[in-house]
Design an enzyme around this catalytic site. Structure first.
Site, PDB file in Angstrom:
ATOM      1  CD  GLU A  12      28.282   1.555  -8.264  1.00 20.61           C
ATOM      2  OE1 GLU A  12      28.278   1.336  -7.031  1.00 20.61           O
ATOM      3  OE2 GLU A  12      27.348   2.101  -8.863  1.00 20.61           O
ATOM      4  CB  THR A  24      13.921  -1.658   1.847  1.00 23.73           C
ATOM      5  OG1 THR A  24      12.597  -2.169   1.707  1.00 23.73           O
ATOM      6  CG2 THR A  24      13.968  -0.596   2.924  1.00 23.73           C
ATOM      7  CD  GLU A  25      17.987   3.910  -1.767  1.00 24.72           C
ATOM      8  OE1 GLU A  25      18.892   4.608  -1.277  1.00 24.72           O
ATOM      9  OE2 GLU A  25      17.214   4.307  -2.659  1.00 24.72           O
ATOM     10  CG  HIS A  43      24.907   2.375  -5.410  1.00 21.40           C
ATOM     11  ND1 HIS A  43      25.565   2.359  -6.612  1.00 21.40           N
ATOM     12  CD2 HIS A  43      23.600   2.573  -5.693  1.00 21.40           C
ATOM     13  CE1 HIS A  43      24.685   2.534  -7.596  1.00 21.40           C
ATOM     14  NE2 HIS A  43      23.495   2.667  -7.069  1.00 21.40           N
ATOM     15  CB  THR A  99      -0.978   0.020   1.192  1.00 18.31           C
ATOM     16  OG1 THR A  99      -0.220  -0.219   2.381  1.00 18.31           O
ATOM     17  CG2 THR A  99      -2.048  -1.038   1.050  1.00 18.31           C
ATOM     18  N   GLY A 100       2.174   1.149   0.057  1.00 16.02           N
ATOM     19  CA  GLY A 100       3.045   2.338  -0.017  1.00 16.02           C
ATOM     20  C   GLY A 100       3.007   2.948  -1.412  1.00 16.02           C
ATOM     21  NE  ARG A 101       5.271   8.912  -3.366  1.00 11.86           N
ATOM     22  CZ  ARG A 101       5.986   9.853  -4.013  1.00 11.86           C
ATOM     23  NH1 ARG A 101       5.385  10.693  -4.808  1.00 11.86           N
ATOM     24  NH2 ARG A 101       7.279   9.961  -3.818  1.00 11.86           N
ATOM     25  CD  GLU A 102       8.064   5.661  -5.397  1.00  9.36           C
ATOM     26  OE1 GLU A 102       8.182   5.088  -6.497  1.00  9.36           O
ATOM     27  OE2 GLU A 102       7.822   6.869  -5.283  1.00  9.36           O
TER      28      GLU A 102
END
Lengths: 307, 284, 82
Positions: free
Chosen positions: A219, A101-102, A260, A17-20
């Site tokens: 990287e 998730t970050e 990152h 239900t979160g925006r993203e």
């Protein structure tokens, strides 16, 4: 074929239900054959719907409603709750978990990865955009809305593995423009600890008949490239690999973090220069520019073996 | 966990020159940390007798501290043995990760580690702090991670991997960046505007290059509005101040309409990131 | 009532601008807070206008033809959602 997912893959979205997550669900439902998103989980929201996908309080309710094991989960819950959500997915028999998730603390990630390995589950991410099998299915926000994803990704012989979500699309789009489609593209995440590294995905691509070559984005920071080089040498891989290394400027700035969470030069082995040398030793060509990747790959595919 | 009986020097150096003097062992993050793992690690370099039994709980507790306090490094070096056989830590080094700060507030407060102390290798400049303030103004997306450099080419770039790629590319073509930064996660117009204004206002900066890898979440039109608004608010002509706008992807048709209206030079995905960087350098 | 920012302009028919129910509805649907309720009337929040994401939720919420979103950079009207 593809790796990790195909048109039959069922998955849920935790934190739906979160925006993203609402956007991501729409994108997955719209792309290719339409993903089988069999449920969503947000505690306290049982009975709601997100784009027609039923919402549950628990993963168990979603599994019961589905009436059998669910293949995967896309986890989009806030960092403080991610570990619990992933444990819940694993303990309910889910075998493929994409963590979007970050900024999840490393200790939590280490615990999730350890539990996954004990239970025979696989984690992609954290801090990733997921997996896409061009024209078939996408699991996660990778490539964005269906119409944008269709512009960048086409089906073909190249496996793509990238520490950056955005660069997964940039590189795939470049391959597509040069007539090289992708078998599966995986955004593996930019954190210091991730569930699946290059070397851990290589055996899957190796076993996939459609895949003829691999393109990776990499990287500074961490030991994943050294592990890949080692894997390639030890397993006499049939797949030619072309790499692109961003963040070369960071070699002059040890201790500074860019891009990152896992992208920081902490020791000699972390530097871009050292990694490029290690990859080259294993026969992996590191392209100077992304636009050179298709040409290099085509010449490697034309060669008889991965020399 | 690592144990070496050659203390006082850099552990990486010991590992290279005397690998047989370094014991290594993985321990579980799920099981409670108990003594046997530390004991195995220490015993593997040949330590035995009462020394082993005195050292084991030290390493166990250090490992416990490492896990419970969200460390990325917890090192005691050197650890000294006194004549009576007890051990004393003469120096120690601990790093905590940023992501864990919210749940380690009490400890950080007790140690007097302030909010402004980051893990970066040098102190933030005024310009960088202003960048942080722009990013903190609302919670929509990211327009920050600003790092100051001493060049004259202003960069409004993104996302994580895209910024690294573009920064390298600008330098490859002889450009001298005035800054590094990252846009991502679909920031508000106001935030993109704030970042562009900050870079445009930096002494020595004449033009900005606005470039990203193909976006799927961040919207081309929203970033276009932000950077153009920045120019207008500074009484500058966007067509002159934005040397190149290369952001392909989500909502690009809408974004290109905006750029057309203001006469800003832009490129779509057929112009590679490196080509765009080259154009930016040539125009500066 | 019409308000223009740099990129976006919004016009609400005066006949409905005083409708308290509509004002509340617009405030709720707009994801970037362009609408507010002020004294039971629709208010357009100037500083948020340019944040408009062209979702057309406001057009859908208002009676047909009473609310228009103008793209000032292209002289176009935003279409109502299909």
């Amino acid at each position: 074929m593809s790796i990790l997912i195909n048109e039959d893959t069922t998955f849920i979205v935790q934190g739906i239900t979160g925006r993203e997550a609402v956007n991501l669900t729409r994108e997955c439902l719209d792309y290719g054959a339409g993903a089988k998103v069999v449920g969503g989980v947000t505690p306290g929201r049982l009975g709601r719907e997100v784009h027609g996908v039923p919402v549950f309080d628990t993963v168990k309710q979603a599994v019961d409603h589905h009436g059998g094991p669910i293949d995967g989960s896309v986890v989009t819950v806030p960092p403080a709750f991610t570990k619990d959500a992933v444990f819940e997915a694993i303990e309910n028999g889910i075998k493929l978990i994409v963590i979007v998730t970050e900024r999840i603390p490393r200790r939590d990630v280490a615990q999730m990865v350890e539990l996954a390995s004990l239970r025979g589950a696989r984690i992609i991410g954290p801090n990733c955009l997921g997996i896409i099998v061009p024209d078939v299915i996408k699991m996660g926000g990778i490539g964005g809305p269906a119409k944008d994803a269709a512009k960048a990704y086409t089906s073909g012989p190249i496996g793509v593995i990238s520490r950056s979500g955005g660069m997964t699309t940039e590189m795939s789009s470049t391959l597509t423009a040069a007539g090289l489609g992708q078998s599966t593209a995986v955004s593996i995440g930019g954190d210091a600890i991730i569930g699946s590294s290059y070397a851990e995905l290589m055996p899957l691509f190796e076993a996939d008949e459609q895949t003829e070559g691999i393109v990776i984005y990499t990287e500074p920071g961490g030991r994943m490239e050294a592990e890949l080089a080692k894997w390639v040498k030890e397993n006499n891989s049939r797949l030619p690999i072309v790499a692109f290394m961003a963040g070369r400027f960071m070699d002059e700035m040890p201790g500074m973090s860019f891009g990152h969470a896992g992208t920081i030069v902490e020791g000699k082995e972390d530097t871009a220069a050292e990694k490029i040398a290690r990859l080259a030793e294993a026969g992996i060509t590191v392209a100077e520019e992304i636009s050179q990747i298709p040409e290099i790959m085509k010449s490697k595919l034309g060669a008889p073996a991965n020399a | 966990m690592l144990f070496s009986d050659m203390g006082g020097i850099d552990i990486e150096e010991v590992a290279e020159t005397h690998p047989d003097h370094v014991g290594r062992r993985h321990f579980s993050n799920l099981l409670p940390i108990s003594d046997f793992a530390a004991k195995e690690c220490i015993a593997s370099v040949g330590v035995t007798g009462s020394r082993l039994n005195r050292l084991t709980p030290i390493l166990t507790r250090l490992a416990r501290l490492f896990v419970e306090r969200d460390m990325t490094l917890a090192e005691i070096n050197p650890l000294c043995e006194l004549e009576d056989g007890t051990f004393v830590a003469l120096d120690a080094h601990m790093d905590m990760e940023n992501e864990a700060r919210p749940r380690q507030k009490a400890l950080l407060h007790e140690l007097g580690v302030g909010h402004e102390e980051t893990r970066q290798a040098r102190e933030a400049t005024e310009f960088e702090l202003a960048g942080e303030a722009v990013d903190a103004q609302d919670h929509r997306g990211v327009a920050g991670n600003v790092t100051e450099f001493d060049g004259d080419l202003g960069l409004v770039i993104g996302a994580g991997g895209g910024s690294l790629t573009l920064f390298d590319a600008v330098r490859k073509y002889g450009g001298k960046p005035a800054n590094y930064c990252e846009i991502g996660g679909n920031p508000s117009v106001e935030k993109a505007c704030g970042l562009a204004k900050l870079v445009l206002s930096k002494p020595g900066v004449d033009k900005i290059a606005v470039m990203m890898s193909i976006v799927s979440n961040t919207r081309v039109d929203i970033v276009a509005r932000g950077v153009i608004k920045a120019c207008l608010e500074l009484n500058m002509d966007p067509a002159e101040k934005i040397s190149i706008f290369r952001i392909p992807g989500a909502w690009e048709e809408e974004g290109f309409k905006i750029l057309d209206h203001y006469g800003v030079r832009y490129a779509d995905r057929t112009t590679s990131m490196h080509e765009a960087a080259k154009l930016a350098v040539e125009a500066s | 009532m019409r308000k223009d920012a740099i990129f976006i302009g919004i016009e609400v028919d005066d006949a409905v601008a005083g409708d308290a129910q509509l004002a509340a509805k617009l405030e709720e649907v707009c994801p970037v807070d362009i609408f507010a309720v002020a004294g039971g009337r629709v208010e357009i929040v100037d500083e948020n206008l340019d944040e408009c994401i062209l979702c057309a939720m406001c057009i859908q919420a208002a009676p047909q033809g009473t609310l228009t979103v103008h793209k000032l950079y292209s002289n176009e009207l935003l279409d109502a959602p299909a």
